[in-house]
Design an enzyme around this catalytic site. Structure first.
Site, short mmCIF file in Angstrom:
data_model
loop_
_atom_site.label_atom_id
_atom_site.label_comp_id
_atom_site.label_asym_id
_atom_site.label_seq_id
_atom_site.Cartn_x
_atom_site.Cartn_y
_atom_site.Cartn_z
N THR A 1 7.51 7.72 21.22
CA THR A 1 7.86 6.45 20.58
C THR A 1 9.38 6.29 20.63
O THR A 1 10.10 7.28 20.51
CB THR A 1 7.39 6.42 19.10
N HIS B 1 -0.60 7.34 7.84
CA HIS B 1 0.17 8.27 6.99
C HIS B 1 -0.72 9.41 6.50
O HIS B 1 -0.30 10.57 6.46
CB HIS B 1 0.72 7.56 5.75
N ASP C 1 10.51 10.06 14.03
CA ASP C 1 9.15 9.97 13.49
C ASP C 1 8.31 11.18 13.89
O ASP C 1 7.10 11.21 13.67
CB ASP C 1 8.47 8.65 13.92
N GLU D 1 -1.74 2.80 6.48
CA GLU D 1 -1.80 3.82 5.43
C GLU D 1 -2.65 5.02 5.86
O GLU D 1 -2.31 6.17 5.54
CB GLU D 1 -2.32 3.22 4.12
N HIS E 1 6.67 6.68 9.45
CA HIS E 1 7.12 5.36 9.92
C HIS E 1 7.84 5.53 11.24
O HIS E 1 8.55 6.52 11.46
CB HIS E 1 8.06 4.72 8.88
N GLY F 1 0.81 -1.22 0.00
CA GLY F 1 0.00 0.00 0.00
C GLY F 1 0.83 1.25 0.00
O GLY F 1 2.07 1.21 0.10
N VAL G 1 7.38 12.19 16.70
CA VAL G 1 6.46 11.90 17.81
C VAL G 1 7.30 11.71 19.07
O VAL G 1 8.34 11.05 19.02
CB VAL G 1 5.65 10.61 17.51
N TRP H 1 10.43 4.31 12.45
CA TRP H 1 11.90 4.44 12.41
C TRP H 1 12.34 5.72 11.70
O TRP H 1 13.52 5.97 11.50
CB TRP H 1 12.54 3.19 11.77
ZN LIG Z 1 4.10 3.24 5.50
#
Ligand SMILES: [Zn+2]
Length: 330
Positions: free
Chosen positions: A263, A242, A258, A239, A248, A197, A260, A250
């Site tokens: 995390t 996103h 990321d 998806e 993502h 995706g 955030v 990582w």
């Molecule tokens: Zn992705």
């Protein structure tokens, strides 16, 4: 001559940098039983974004400004509408057999989205669920209700699509977006090369806005073989993450960001189902949150968004995707 040399050096650097940053993948799956017809999760959202940025400087400027505003955002109480937000979804089935994906299968995907975004997925019902040290109480209830507004079935002669958005245009055998400034468009098709995706981040062209999911990774049951590791509907969850501006986990590079706060840093993407003791080699060697929907693990091994991811999604909803959401079904 000097100019040419410099350009060559830059080219070499860019090529090297891309090789270094792309496709970072940790040793997948201590549990190899999940290996199926595709070698692992592949999502082209970041690749598509980088292409859009390369083609349009305004794309990067928009995202820079959105990032600036996101950092200033104080969370849900600041401005994101309180309570449940409803999101209408248009599902496009684009296939050589447009009826191959049933209405029931489409609904099964909507149901998964509703569970995953409302912290009602079954994995979290177990208080002993493994969260790599993350507190279950802080796992996000995003309070978003998805509902099917329209289904478009498009019979096509195109046997498989890539990440070039052809599936979103009738001129290239796809299906044109429907009300894509107010409804989430979700294209289901046969994606080539094991791609599961991709999504468009906020701020792109409305003609291509939405998410794309391979038909063998869509919903939870089908009349044809689904990918064994990706048959629980989590590709769409990833998806849509996103689409509401999540990156993502990582950060698309080794020990990347990321954007955030709560995390952990990851070496790269995780595949399969890592062990509970799986730690990062990044600074501090934290346990990796491979069960996060924004990693690359198998469907059965991803089951949470963090509170920080919810705050980031709230900011994106308020700052750039407000027109899609309402407090009642419309
Ligand atoms: Zn992705």
């Amino acid at each position: 001559m000097k100019k040419v040399t410099l350009a060559s050096l830059i080219t070499v650097f860019i090529v090297f940098a891309c090789q270094k940053n792309d496709g970072i993948k940790e040793t997948p799956a201590e549990d190899v039983s999940s290996t199926s017809e595709v070698s692992g999760r592949q999502c082209a959202a970041d690749e598509v974004l980088q292409k859009q940025i390369a083609e349009d400087p305004q794309r990067a400027a928009f995202l820079d400004e959105l990032e600036k505003q996101t950092r200033l955002y104080n969370g849900r109480s600041a401005s994101r509408l309180a309570g449940t937000l409803y999101l209408p979804v248009v599902v496009h089935i684009v296939h050589t057999n447009a009826n191959i994906v049933t209405d029931l299968q489409i609904q099964s995907q909507i149901d998964v989205l509703n569970k995953d975004f409302n912290k009602t997925n079954s994995e979290l019902a177990n208080s002993g669920v493994y969260l790599a040290g993350y507190n279950l109480a802080n796992v996000a209830n995003c309070d978003i209700q998805f509902y099917l507004k329209q289904t478009v079935r498009k019979q096509t002669t195109v046997t498989s699509f890539g990440s070039n958005d052809a599936v979103k245009k009738s001129s290239s055998g796809g299906s044109d977006a429907v009300s894509s400034t107010t409804m989430l468009n979700l294209w289901v098709c046969d994606l080539s090369s094991g791609l599961l995706g991709y999504a468009q981040f906020p701020g792109g062209s409305s003609a291509t806005d939405g998410v794309v999911v391979d038909y063998q990774a869509f919903g939870t049951s089908a009349s044809y073989p689904m990918y064994a590791a990706f048959n629980l509907g989590r590709t769409a969850t990833h998806e849509v993450g996103h689409w509401i501006n999540l990156r993502h986990i990582w950060g698309d590079r080794r020990c990347g960001d990321d954007l955030v706060g709560d995390t952990p840093a990851h070496d790269g993407s995780n595949g399969g189902c890592p062990t509970t003791t799986h730690t990062s080699k990044c600074t501090g060697k934290p346990l990796e949150q491979w069960m996060n929907y924004m990693d690359y693990t198998d469907d059965r091994c991803m089951y949470m968004f963090s509170g920080g991811q919810k705050t980031r999604m709230d900011a994106a909803i308020d700052l750039s995707r407000k027109a899609y959401f309402s407090t009642t079904k419309i």
